[in-house]
Design an enzyme around this catalytic site. Structure first.
Site, PDB file in Angstrom:
ATOM      1  N   HIS A   1       0.813  -1.219   0.000  1.00  0.00           N
ATOM      2  CA  HIS A   1       0.000   0.000   0.000  1.00  0.00           C
ATOM      3  C   HIS A   1       0.841   1.262   0.000  1.00  0.00           C
ATOM      4  O   HIS A   1       0.327   2.351  -0.284  1.00  0.00           O
ATOM      5  CB  HIS A   1      -1.005  -0.012   1.166  1.00  0.00           C
ATOM      6  CG  HIS A   1      -0.466   0.350   2.502  1.00  0.00           C
ATOM      7  ND1 HIS A   1      -0.193  -0.592   3.478  1.00  0.00           N
ATOM      8  CD2 HIS A   1      -0.157   1.548   3.058  1.00  0.00           C
ATOM      9  CE1 HIS A   1       0.238   0.018   4.567  1.00  0.00           C
ATOM     10  NE2 HIS A   1       0.286   1.315   4.341  1.00  0.00           N
TER      11      HIS A   1
ATOM     12  N   SER B   1       4.154   2.850   8.059  1.00  0.00           N
ATOM     13  CA  SER B   1       3.839   1.807   7.081  1.00  0.00           C
ATOM     14  C   SER B   1       5.080   1.329   6.334  1.00  0.00           C
ATOM     15  O   SER B   1       5.946   2.119   5.970  1.00  0.00           O
ATOM     16  CB  SER B   1       2.839   2.343   6.052  1.00  0.00           C
ATOM     17  OG  SER B   1       1.540   2.348   6.546  1.00  0.00           O
ATOM     18  N   GLY B   2       5.115   0.026   6.079  1.00  0.00           N
ATOM     19  CA  GLY B   2       6.219  -0.549   5.318  1.00  0.00           C
ATOM     20  C   GLY B   2       7.430  -0.897   6.149  1.00  0.00           C
ATOM     21  O   GLY B   2       8.305  -1.635   5.703  1.00  0.00           O
TER      22      GLY B   2
ATOM     23  N   GLY C   1       2.687   6.924   9.142  1.00  0.00           N
ATOM     24  CA  GLY C   1       4.060   7.170   8.726  1.00  0.00           C
ATOM     25  C   GLY C   1       4.986   5.996   8.939  1.00  0.00           C
ATOM     26  O   GLY C   1       6.111   6.000   8.427  1.00  0.00           O
TER      27      GLY C   1
ATOM     28  N   ASP D   1       0.244  -7.688   1.922  1.00  0.00           N
ATOM     29  CA  ASP D   1       0.621  -6.280   1.818  1.00  0.00           C
ATOM     30  C   ASP D   1       2.141  -6.138   1.818  1.00  0.00           C
ATOM     31  O   ASP D   1       2.741  -5.676   2.783  1.00  0.00           O
ATOM     32  CB  ASP D   1      -0.015  -5.499   2.974  1.00  0.00           C
ATOM     33  CG  ASP D   1       0.144  -3.998   2.829  1.00  0.00           C
ATOM     34  OD1 ASP D   1       0.543  -3.533   1.744  1.00  0.00           O
ATOM     35  OD2 ASP D   1      -0.129  -3.284   3.815  1.00  0.00           O
TER      36      ASP D   1
END
Length: 275
Positions: free
Chosen positions: A88, A224-225, A222, A136
């Site tokens: 995402h 994410s990932g 912030g 994801d």
């Protein structure tokens, strides 16, 4: 990119609604987050954590928009020229030229930060299957090797008492730290995770972590990932990728992470193709 939220889409103060607005991911509270109650304690960040020290997470990187230098997601170096992040985080990019990777320091203002271009992006072919935000994950191929220690990728799903997550998430009041934060979060069983999010969790591709009873520790907007890791005798191992949740550090709503053990072989296939 915000840690994905699944119910109320909200861009935050001052953020343009258009997909082209680079501020989409770097301002405001987490996208799709529930609004905090008036007067309540709500901090959108690596909640309950502390500043990371240099060398603590050498593989931790920041994804940055190439046109204006705005950080928007985290990631982890898993090979000398490959970063893993959340699908995402990259699904709205027009191509690899839109993003660069900052590595080499937990402080984004450090003179040791190295900016590396991205030459290819591989997003999971089964992203959003069988439920939203399943699988994801995405891989970024870098233009050149980065001089940091890659993190070992987990190969077997296991239950652990405590995990660690880290990133440059929102500190509240639309401000973000230049130095990454980290926090320990309790592992949450698949059954408890599914109870927290009925019909929204794919236990095969997701894992949960957080303090179910009390809240107070979590990843958030912030982050994410970025990585969620388990500490072993051999060191830290990547077991998941910051993905989504309802609210931040809210009791009963754990953070949800893509479980890398489920797609480890798919990662190896991409690495083999890129070698």
């Amino acid at each position: 990119m915000d840690r994905k939220r699944k119910h109320l889409i909200r861009l935050g103060a001052g953020v343009a609604a258009g997909l082209g607005a680079v501020a989409l991911a770097w301002t405001g509270v987490a996208a799709n987050a529930e609004e905090p109650e008036a007067g309540g304690d709500f901090e959108a960040k690596i909640v309950g954590g502390e500043a990371a020290e240099e060398g603590q997470y050498p593989w931790l990187v920041s994804l940055v928009y190439s046109d204006d230098g705005t950080p928007f997601c985290g990631g982890s170096v898993i090979a000398e020229d490959v970063v893993i992040t959340a699908a995402h985080c990259v699904e709205r990019l027009s191509g690899p030229d839109d993003v660069v990777v900052y590595s080499g320091s937990v402080d984004l203002e450090s003179p040791n930060i190295v900016e590396t271009e991205v030459t290819d992006i591989h997003m999971a072919h089964d992203y959003n299957e069988p439920v939203d935000l399943a699988n994801d994950w995405a891989l970024l191929r870098l233009d050149e090797a980065v001089d940091v220690e890659p993190i070992e990728v987990g190969t077997e799903p296991e239950e652990f008492d405590v995990l660690e997550t880290a990133g440059w998430g929102d500190l509240g009041n639309d401000t973000y730290p230049t130095v990454a934060r980290w926090v320990e979060v309790p592992f949450v069983s698949d059954d408890d995770c599914e109870d927290a999010y009925p019909g929204e969790v794919d236990a095969q591709t997701m894992l949960c972590a957080g303090d179910l009873e009390n809240g107070g520790v979590d990843s958030c907007d912030g982050d994410s990932g970025g990585p969620i890791m388990v500490r072993t005798d051999e060191g830290l191992i990547l077991v998941g990728i910051v993905s989504w949740g309802d609210g931040c550090a809210v009791a009963g709503n754990p953070g949800v992470y893509a479980e890398v053990a489920d797609f480890n072989s798919a990662i190896d296939d991409v690495l083999d193709d890129w070698s």
